[in-house]
Design a protein around this motif. Sequence first.
Motif, mmCIF file in Angstrom:
data_model
loop_
_atom_site.group_PDB
_atom_site.id
_atom_site.type_symbol
_atom_site.label_atom_id
_atom_site.label_comp_id
_atom_site.label_asym_id
_atom_site.label_seq_id
_atom_site.Cartn_x
_atom_site.Cartn_y
_atom_site.Cartn_z
ATOM 1 N N GLU A 58 17.819 -13.108 56.167
ATOM 2 C CA GLU A 58 16.759 -14.127 56.211
ATOM 3 C C GLU A 58 16.043 -14.205 54.862
ATOM 4 O O GLU A 58 15.851 -13.180 54.190
ATOM 5 N N SER A 63 18.296 -7.869 56.707
ATOM 6 C CA SER A 63 18.869 -9.103 57.275
ATOM 7 C C SER A 63 19.068 -10.105 56.141
ATOM 8 O O SER A 63 18.670 -9.872 55.011
ATOM 9 N N LYS A 108 11.988 -11.328 62.399
ATOM 10 C CA LYS A 108 12.629 -10.575 61.317
ATOM 11 C C LYS A 108 11.761 -10.344 60.083
ATOM 12 O O LYS A 108 12.136 -9.575 59.211
ATOM 13 N N ARG A 160 15.756 -11.797 49.897
ATOM 14 C CA ARG A 160 16.079 -11.670 51.336
ATOM 15 C C ARG A 160 15.242 -10.572 51.983
ATOM 16 O O ARG A 160 14.805 -9.638 51.315
ATOM 17 N N GLU A 161 15.081 -10.650 53.295
ATOM 18 C CA GLU A 161 14.387 -9.592 54.028
ATOM 19 C C GLU A 161 15.234 -8.314 53.994
ATOM 20 O O GLU A 161 16.466 -8.396 54.032
ATOM 21 N N SER A 194 7.333 -18.309 62.885
ATOM 22 C CA SER A 194 7.313 -17.902 61.473
ATOM 23 C C SER A 194 5.906 -18.076 60.891
ATOM 24 O O SER A 194 5.096 -18.869 61.392
ATOM 25 N N PRO A 235 9.788 -14.946 58.549
ATOM 26 C CA PRO A 235 10.437 -15.549 59.719
ATOM 27 C C PRO A 235 10.087 -14.801 61.011
ATOM 28 O O PRO A 235 9.823 -13.601 60.988
ATOM 29 N N LYS A 290 18.784 -21.817 51.955
ATOM 30 C CA LYS A 290 19.405 -20.924 52.946
ATOM 31 C C LYS A 290 20.539 -20.088 52.342
ATOM 32 O O LYS A 290 20.640 -18.895 52.576
#
Length: 310
Positions: free
Chosen positions: A90, A88, A139, A84-85, A259, A136, A75
């Motif tokens: 995520e 965001s 997102k 990461r996205e 997800s 996810p 995380k």
Amino acid sequence: MVADLYSSRISKEAKMIRRQDDVIHKNSELFQGPLSAEDLKTYERNGYLLFKDLFSKEDIQVLKEELRHVMELNKNNNSEDVIREPGSNEVRSIFEIHKNSEFFERLSKNKKLVSIAQQLLGSQVYITQSRINFKPGFKGKEFYWHSDFETWHVEDGMPNMRAVSCSIVLTDNHEFNGPLMLIPGSHKWYVSCSGETPENNYKQSLQKQELGVPDENSLKTLVDQAGGRIDRATGPAGSVLFFDSNIMHASSGNISPFSRSNVFFVFNSIENQLTNPFSDANPRPEFLANRKNIQPIKPLDESIISVPSL
Ligand code: 6CS
Ligand code: FE
């Protein structure tokens, strides 16, 4: 100097070239494997095979647990192999999962998977890239149409189409949470893309690919040749997809609450190791394209439930 059978990103014009390599690399004396003649025919024709019952219910529980565990551990991981996205924080992808997790390392050597890869590629195999794509809920963004081989050839120096991706579904993949889409038969054509490859292209392409992207005409031709078909790799957690390195594939964003997570192991033939990239750019980092200490996998004949790492 290894011959460049599949030049790409060298001109403004896109073009379709016939595949030069076999789809199935027969070596039936050494690698008989578990696939039937019917399976091999389907793979040759479509460029992929989907299995819904390779793993037991208990195995699937363990897979789901391990996914949760890896997700939790990463995380807040800021290392380069955690992507990461766009837009965001995520997690989009975690690379090198076959090195960074004992569980996934063992899974990548699992005989059920490795024996299929060996049979298709007609040789011993090793992992050239591994990753978990999380997608996810709400997102997870799309992966635009591409052939993996185009990138691996141009940016990583993979000489021939002699690799297969194995994707294990870790959460149920429905029509509505951005499953992988494949154009059946598209693995028989190589779409040489327009544009050039800038240094460190991967930093942007792993979030949103903008180079090595096929033109719309070629995509339309590929879908027309498939009789208008675009297949989806949907299925319950535990389903396993094997797809050719050059098949045209993509997935849409996930705006459902659920997800869509898959682990990917890319098995490459030990006879198809990476050379210098077929572009002027520097080779990409090890976490995307394994080159160091390459050893053929010794398959592990075990049930995955015997390796708890939690
Ligand atoms: O750049 C790569 O190697 C990766 N990118 C995509 C969109 N698919 C395959 C591979 O992980
Ligand atoms: Fe891909």
